[in-house]
Enzyme design. Structure first.
Site, PDB file in Angstrom:
ATOM      1  N   GLU A  38      -5.706 -18.490 -13.005  1.00  0.00           N
ATOM      2  CA  GLU A  38      -6.137 -17.901 -11.733  1.00  0.00           C
ATOM      3  C   GLU A  38      -7.073 -18.871 -11.010  1.00  0.00           C
ATOM      4  O   GLU A  38      -8.061 -19.334 -11.582  1.00  0.00           O
ATOM      5  CB  GLU A  38      -6.831 -16.555 -12.003  1.00  0.00           C
ATOM      6  CG  GLU A  38      -7.593 -15.974 -10.811  1.00  0.00           C
ATOM      7  CD  GLU A  38      -6.781 -15.847  -9.519  1.00  0.00           C
ATOM      8  OE1 GLU A  38      -5.671 -15.293  -9.568  1.00  0.00           O
ATOM      9  OE2 GLU A  38      -7.263 -16.321  -8.464  1.00  0.00           O
ATOM     10  N   GLN A 118      -9.741  -2.357  -6.054  1.00  0.00           N
ATOM     11  CA  GLN A 118      -9.238  -3.463  -6.869  1.00  0.00           C
ATOM     12  C   GLN A 118     -10.369  -4.203  -7.593  1.00  0.00           C
ATOM     13  O   GLN A 118     -10.200  -4.627  -8.729  1.00  0.00           O
ATOM     14  CB  GLN A 118      -8.499  -4.418  -5.925  1.00  0.00           C
ATOM     15  CG  GLN A 118      -7.365  -5.155  -6.557  1.00  0.00           C
ATOM     16  CD  GLN A 118      -6.444  -5.779  -5.513  1.00  0.00           C
ATOM     17  OE1 GLN A 118      -6.200  -5.195  -4.466  1.00  0.00           O
ATOM     18  NE2 GLN A 118      -5.940  -6.954  -5.786  1.00  0.00           N
ATOM     19  N   TYR A 221      -7.240   7.149   9.280  1.00  0.00           N
ATOM     20  CA  TYR A 221      -6.589   6.272  10.272  1.00  0.00           C
ATOM     21  C   TYR A 221      -7.295   6.455  11.599  1.00  0.00           C
ATOM     22  O   TYR A 221      -7.491   7.591  12.060  1.00  0.00           O
ATOM     23  CB  TYR A 221      -5.101   6.617  10.401  1.00  0.00           C
ATOM     24  CG  TYR A 221      -4.297   6.003   9.282  1.00  0.00           C
ATOM     25  CD1 TYR A 221      -3.721   4.751   9.427  1.00  0.00           C
ATOM     26  CD2 TYR A 221      -4.168   6.650   8.063  1.00  0.00           C
ATOM     27  CE1 TYR A 221      -3.026   4.161   8.386  1.00  0.00           C
ATOM     28  CE2 TYR A 221      -3.478   6.072   7.019  1.00  0.00           C
ATOM     29  CZ  TYR A 221      -2.918   4.829   7.189  1.00  0.00           C
ATOM     30  OH  TYR A 221      -2.235   4.237   6.157  1.00  0.00           O
ATOM     31  N   ASP A 309       2.953  -9.253  -4.841  1.00  0.00           N
ATOM     32  CA  ASP A 309       3.027  -9.669  -3.437  1.00  0.00           C
ATOM     33  C   ASP A 309       3.860 -10.941  -3.261  1.00  0.00           C
ATOM     34  O   ASP A 309       4.350 -11.203  -2.162  1.00  0.00           O
ATOM     35  CB  ASP A 309       1.615  -9.894  -2.872  1.00  0.00           C
ATOM     36  CG  ASP A 309       0.987  -8.603  -2.359  1.00  0.00           C
ATOM     37  OD1 ASP A 309       1.464  -7.512  -2.736  1.00  0.00           O
ATOM     38  OD2 ASP A 309       0.016  -8.689  -1.577  1.00  0.00           O
TER      39      ASP A 309
HETATM   40  C1  LIG Z   1      -6.869  -3.730   3.321  1.00  0.00           C
HETATM   41  C2  LIG Z   1      -5.871  -3.596   2.210  1.00  0.00           C
HETATM   42  C3  LIG Z   1      -5.756  -2.383   1.562  1.00  0.00           C
HETATM   43  C4  LIG Z   1      -4.821  -2.258   0.533  1.00  0.00           C
HETATM   44  N1  LIG Z   1      -4.712  -1.050  -0.094  1.00  0.00           N
HETATM   45  C5  LIG Z   1      -3.832  -0.903  -1.108  1.00  0.00           C
HETATM   46  C6  LIG Z   1      -3.766   0.308  -1.832  1.00  0.00           C
HETATM   47  O1  LIG Z   1      -4.504   1.257  -1.548  1.00  0.00           O
HETATM   48  N2  LIG Z   1      -2.875   0.391  -2.860  1.00  0.00           N
HETATM   49  C7  LIG Z   1      -2.078  -0.655  -3.204  1.00  0.00           C
HETATM   50  O2  LIG Z   1      -1.280  -0.533  -4.161  1.00  0.00           O
HETATM   51  N3  LIG Z   1      -2.121  -1.828  -2.543  1.00  0.00           N
HETATM   52  C8  LIG Z   1      -2.980  -1.982  -1.507  1.00  0.00           C
HETATM   53  N4  LIG Z   1      -3.087  -3.188  -0.877  1.00  0.00           N
HETATM   54  C9  LIG Z   1      -2.226  -4.299  -1.313  1.00  0.00           C
HETATM   55  C10 LIG Z   1      -2.760  -4.990  -2.560  1.00  0.00           C
HETATM   56  O3  LIG Z   1      -4.055  -5.490  -2.323  1.00  0.00           O
HETATM   57  C11 LIG Z   1      -1.822  -6.133  -2.955  1.00  0.00           C
HETATM   58  O4  LIG Z   1      -0.502  -5.658  -2.994  1.00  0.00           O
HETATM   59  C12 LIG Z   1      -2.201  -6.678  -4.336  1.00  0.00           C
HETATM   60  O5  LIG Z   1      -3.434  -7.355  -4.297  1.00  0.00           O
HETATM   61  C13 LIG Z   1      -1.138  -7.678  -4.805  1.00  0.00           C
HETATM   62  O6  LIG Z   1      -1.544  -8.215  -6.018  1.00  0.00           O
HETATM   63  P1  LIG Z   1      -0.936  -9.585  -6.524  1.00  0.00           P
HETATM   64  O7  LIG Z   1      -1.585  -9.816  -7.842  1.00  0.00           O
HETATM   65  O8  LIG Z   1       0.540  -9.561  -6.436  1.00  0.00           O
HETATM   66  O9  LIG Z   1      -1.379 -10.669  -5.442  1.00  0.00           O
HETATM   67  P2  LIG Z   1      -2.838 -11.165  -5.028  1.00  0.00           P
HETATM   68  O10 LIG Z   1      -3.816 -10.069  -5.174  1.00  0.00           O
HETATM   69  O11 LIG Z   1      -2.686 -11.828  -3.724  1.00  0.00           O
HETATM   70  O12 LIG Z   1      -3.174 -12.253  -6.133  1.00  0.00           O
HETATM   71  C14 LIG Z   1      -2.535 -13.484  -6.235  1.00  0.00           C
HETATM   72  C15 LIG Z   1      -3.463 -14.375  -7.024  1.00  0.00           C
HETATM   73  O13 LIG Z   1      -2.811 -15.600  -7.316  1.00  0.00           O
HETATM   74  C16 LIG Z   1      -3.776 -16.628  -7.299  1.00  0.00           C
HETATM   75  N5  LIG Z   1      -3.058 -17.909  -7.128  1.00  0.00           N
HETATM   76  C17 LIG Z   1      -2.226 -18.260  -6.115  1.00  0.00           C
HETATM   77  N6  LIG Z   1      -1.705 -19.475  -6.339  1.00  0.00           N
HETATM   78  C18 LIG Z   1      -2.224 -19.901  -7.518  1.00  0.00           C
HETATM   79  C19 LIG Z   1      -2.062 -21.090  -8.286  1.00  0.00           C
HETATM   80  N7  LIG Z   1      -1.241 -22.071  -7.899  1.00  0.00           N
HETATM   81  N8  LIG Z   1      -2.755 -21.220  -9.440  1.00  0.00           N
HETATM   82  C20 LIG Z   1      -3.585 -20.220  -9.877  1.00  0.00           C
HETATM   83  N9  LIG Z   1      -3.766 -19.076  -9.179  1.00  0.00           N
HETATM   84  C21 LIG Z   1      -3.093 -18.912  -8.026  1.00  0.00           C
HETATM   85  C22 LIG Z   1      -4.681 -16.266  -6.139  1.00  0.00           C
HETATM   86  O14 LIG Z   1      -5.951 -16.861  -6.264  1.00  0.00           O
HETATM   87  C23 LIG Z   1      -4.718 -14.755  -6.231  1.00  0.00           C
HETATM   88  O15 LIG Z   1      -5.845 -14.269  -6.938  1.00  0.00           O
HETATM   89  C24 LIG Z   1      -4.001  -3.356   0.161  1.00  0.00           C
HETATM   90  C25 LIG Z   1      -4.132  -4.568   0.825  1.00  0.00           C
HETATM   91  C26 LIG Z   1      -5.055  -4.697   1.834  1.00  0.00           C
HETATM   92  C27 LIG Z   1      -5.184  -6.020   2.531  1.00  0.00           C
END
Ligand SMILES: Cc1cc2nc3c(=O)[nH]c(=O)nc-3n(C[C@H](O)[C@H](O)[C@H](O)COP(=O)(O)OP(=O)(O)OC[C@H]3O[C@@H](n4cnc5c(N)ncnc54)[C@H](O)[C@@H]3O)c2cc1C
Length: 540
Positions: A38, A118, A221, A309
């Site tokens: 990470e 989170q 909202y 994501d």
């Molecule tokens: C305002 C807001 C409200 C939200 N509310 C909700 C909710 O209520 N419920 C819900 O389910 N979702 C919600 N979401 C969506 C949710 O935050 C995301 O879907 C979730 O964080 C996705 O997780 P992830 O681990 O796939 O990606 P991310 O959280 O984007 O994590 C990806 C990670 O990969 C790391 N990374 C990238 N490239 C590299 C690399 N080359 N080497 C090492 N590390 C790397 C980054 O540093 C990052 O920490 C919300 C989003 C927002 C913006």
């Protein structure tokens, strides 16, 4: 240490946020070692996701962290709070999207929906993943990857020391977020609606108690003539965030809130949405992001699997982004375990994309639909799906792949979970049984292995299952009501699973029904061996 590589691990996970850590935890639950790298120096510092669906809570329950999540949620949020719409916070609710977070759904699951942000959830995921044998390396970037027929080689680099190491893994999971470099390097395109707003999340402090105490509101909202977005509130109502997606005339809104945004704009927007011009407000932080609704065209390239994501990006309307990623992880973990143990064929891994891609696409579309309806009604509706019931999205999504033996050709992609009744491809329904005098959910029987659960007269299937499992080498839990200390006190199990008393259901380690026999007709070890071969993608 392997020849030529500093680290050797079965699965390398790039990205250690909500989805990467959930993947490591679920892999560990199935006995698979993983290394997570990470970029950030620790777990999330911003709240972002908070709504945790019943399905995600069921997954957390299966790995023993449900209670911790519930306890943390009770400290942070008003329980069962709902989702409403308002012109201003002070003006009160004008629309009720979800009046009470758990009304009318408690009977569907042994657990409930909760809010937990989170930054509060991730430390629990980390601790639990580590206790299940995962290794986490923070402040560490994956700087290059290369795959061949036998595995994936990667170079990781510590951000502070600059020290690089090489990693050799059999598989790599790209959980590296919406801007996934790995996905881009693989040439996998994102398809969908693209980005439709340059949004901001404003984290602020203000005394909001008088607006919120005694109300069941977690998300409000804001539909104000000058701005559209949403608030999310935590106890004790002294801080919150406001997302702003559009400003100006709602009929022809400005969708670029981010460019030129200042602390003064943040202050003004927060006060406008609260509806009190002189309320003391301190702006703590502003995050800039794009509201996007896209799904990756592929979820797998060779030995690299894309999750979270990185595979699907949706607006937060619905609160599903992170939840969908946890479900990706849950779908993948047991498959990796069986393939790495040599029990299932490599082809089982192809069912990940077959099962998760359509479900992710549906969820992305439904989040988009809710964005248009709740936040930006000026957007064109020609390419918008009609809204589907939240429960269908959260509990009723259906898997269609060789990992399931379907009944009939036209299994729908989603079903009301009250009506799915054990149909292969659907989540096995929750039903309360008694085990050794204690109440137990059917879901608690399915957490690790494949399970064959027979109704009271299903003994022929149980005997066949024991023989078939022995032949296949598959760890299979075989249970029958009336035996194994299990009792159906209410007498409704068979009906809940669409069975006759001599029928049985075969449930996968992710709690999805793989196959069922309505009654004992055709019960034989040969038939069950054929079923297992097919589900595990084995030729013979
Ligand atoms: C305002 C807001 C409200 C939200 N509310 C909700 C909710 O209520 N419920 C819900 O389910 N979702 C919600 N979401 C969506 C949710 O935050 C995301 O879907 C979730 O964080 C996705 O997780 P992830 O681990 O796939 O990606 P991310 O959280 O984007 O994590 C990806 C990670 O990969 C790391 N990374 C990238 N490239 C590299 C690399 N080359 N080497 C090492 N590390 C790397 C980054 O540093 C990052 O920490 C919300 C989003 C927002 C913006």
């Amino acid at each position: 240490m392997s020849r030529g590589h500093d680290i050797e691990v079965p699965v390398l996970i790039v990205g250690g946020s909500m989805v990467g850590m959930s993947t490591a935890l679920l892999l560990g639950h199935h006995g698979v070692r993983s290394l997570v790298v990470e970029h950030h120096r620790g777990t999330a510092i911003h709240p972002r996701a908070a709504s945790v669906t019943q399905r995600t809570m069921e997954i957390f329950r299966s790995v023993g962290i449900e209670q911790t999540v519930r306890t943390k949620s009770e400290a942070q949020f008003v329980q069962d709070a709902g989702v409403v719409g308002a012109e201003t916070l002070a003006g009160g609710a004008t629309a009720h999207y979800i009046a009470n977070f758990n009304d009318g759904i408690r009977d569907l699951s042994p657990t409930v929906r909760v809010f937990l942000s989170q930054n509060a959830l991730e430390p629990t995921l980390k601790e639990s993943a580590e206790s299940h044998g995962a290794e986490m390396r923070f402040a560490t970037e994956c700087v290059s990857i290369e795959q061949d027929a036998a595995g994936v080689s990667a170079v990781i680099r510590h951000r502070d020391s600059g020290e690089s190491q090489t990693v050799r893994a059999q598989y790599l999971i790209a959980a590296d977020g919406a801007h996934s470099r790995i996905r881009q390097q693989l040439g996998v395109r994102m398809l969908g609606h693209g980005s439709f707003s340059k949004s901001v999340t404003i984290y602020f402090r203000a005394n909001l108690r008088s607006f919120l105490e005694g109300k069941l509101w977690a998300v409000v909202y804001a539909n104000h003539p000058q701005l559209r977005g949403f608030f999310r509130f935590e106890k004790p109502f002294e801080s919150a965030f406001l997302v702003v997606n559009t400003t100006g005339d709602a009929a022809r809104p400005n969708v670029n809130v981010s460019d030129g945004f200042t602390t003064e704009s943040a202050l003004e927007m927060v006060r406008t949405a609260i509806g009190v011009a002189d309320i003391p407000v301190t702006i703590e932080n502003v995050m800039h992001w794009r509201a996007t609704a896209d799904t990756a065209e592929r979820f797998r390239v060779g030995r690299i699997f894309i999750a979270g994501d990185a595979a699907h990006v949706m607006p937060p309307t619905g609160g599903w982004g992170g939840n969908t990623g946890v479900q990706d992880a849950h779908n993948l973990a047991w498959k990796f375990a069986l393939v790495l143990q040599g029990i299932a064929s490599e082809s089982l891994l192809s069912t990940y994309e077959a099962e998760r891609h359509p479900v992710a696409e549906l969820t992305v579309e439904q989040a988009y639909t809710r964005y248009v309806l709740r936040t930006d009604p000026s957007m064109p509706r020609g390419n918008m799906q009609a809204p589907v019931n939240d429960l269908d999205i959260e509990l009723g999504y259906v898997y269609r792949s060789p990992g399931v033996i379907a009944e009939g050709a036209d299994t729908p992609l989603h079903l009301n979970p009250r009506e799915s009744r054990g149909l292969p491809g659907t989540r096995a329904p929750h039903y309360w049984l008694q085990r050794d005098g204690q109440q137990v959910s059917t879901l608690d029987l399915f957490a690790r292995n494949f399970t064959l659960l027979a109704a009271t007269d299903g003994q022929p299937w149980c005997e066949s299952a024991i023989r078939a499992a022995k032949d296949s080498g598959l760890p299979l839990t075989v249970l029958r009501l009336g035996l194994n200390g299990l009792r159906d006190a209410q007498g409704g199990f068979a009906a809940a699973y669409g069975l006759e008393p001599s029928g049985c259901v075969l449930v996968r380690p992710d709690g999805f029904v793989a196959w069922r026999a309505i009654n004992s007709t055709g019960a034989s070890a040969a038939r069950l061996s054929e079923v297992l071969r097919s589900i595990l993608s084995r030729n013979s």
